[in-house]
Enzyme design. Sequence first.
Site, short mmCIF file in Angstrom:
data_model
loop_
_atom_site.label_atom_id
_atom_site.label_comp_id
_atom_site.label_asym_id
_atom_site.label_seq_id
_atom_site.Cartn_x
_atom_site.Cartn_y
_atom_site.Cartn_z
N LYS A 39 0.83 -1.22 0.00
CA LYS A 39 0.00 0.00 0.00
C LYS A 39 0.86 1.26 0.00
O LYS A 39 0.42 2.30 -0.51
CB LYS A 39 -0.97 -0.02 1.19
N THR A 91 -4.19 5.07 3.18
CA THR A 91 -2.91 5.62 2.75
C THR A 91 -3.01 6.30 1.39
O THR A 91 -2.27 7.25 1.12
CB THR A 91 -1.85 4.50 2.72
#
Length: 331
Positions: A190, A247
């Site tokens: 991520k 994120t």
Amino acid sequence: MQVSSVGIVGGGAWGTALAQTLALAGRNVVLWAYEPDTIREINEHHLNRNYLPGVSLEPGIRATGKMADIAAQDVVLLVPPAQNLRAVASELSPHFSAGRPAVICAKGIERSSGKLMGDVLAEALPGALPAILSGPSFAADVARGLPAAVTLACADEEIGRSLAEGLGYRNLRIYWSSDAIGVQLGGAIKNVLAIAAGIVDGKQLGASAHAALIARGFAELRRLGEAMGARSETLMGLSGLGDLILTCGSPKSRNMSLGRALGEGQNLEAILGQRRAVTEGIYTAEAVSRLASKFDVQMPICQAVLDIVSGEITIDAAIESLLTRPMKSEI
């Protein structure tokens, strides 16, 4: 398993936030930091202004520069930058008792070896009972007591459940899992995808492109995870899709904000020169590319991020390359 005291290796934002939460939960907390100034400020003023500004820390948190102090606690949390995990675990090793839990809170893949953090820990701190803590959690939110939920992965169910109960708190819910591979991959990949999401924002490509980037990025994560033995429900959970959404969706993310600055035309070296904290996605991108090649998995977005940060291709050329890929089924 009794968790009355916790040693934390890493005096950055996330390590300090975890120390704050555990102190509020009634645990005795000892926090190891590299910088003497950070140790002094935590002990004397109950602040860590370099890494967690605006947060008054619990006075019971004790900072130290001695690994022996950390090893004496019931549980150790390892919260260094991912590329430093091997070094700090090796420094801790002479003081560490076999059979004691060590929880990895770093998100990344070792750049030099391509190994997951759990494999690095097994080599650098043999005898530890390993666990992984990961999920959608900004340090500033957790330190201020805002609600968050994360995943703790441990092969031993009894130990995993005990750690989740011992480290959790009212506003920090910890769910237990046995899928360490899935939890580690979600937390690492991520960061790479968040750089790509930031570039999309910085180039002002629009909300539709941003959503497409996250969805196709998740497809890349899922493909590699399945090839490496991760479970689909883990990748769909907090440590996978949950952390990816957080994120990639907030400029508070170091990785997304770096990507945004790149998309706006700023120079990578100049961006990094203004930061104290490590932007993990830059280093993880190379390791992800190597894993994709090893397992014969296509990850064009992650590869584009690596090519951009390594200077192999311009952002405009990377976007053109992605947009002109052949049409295919959505898998």
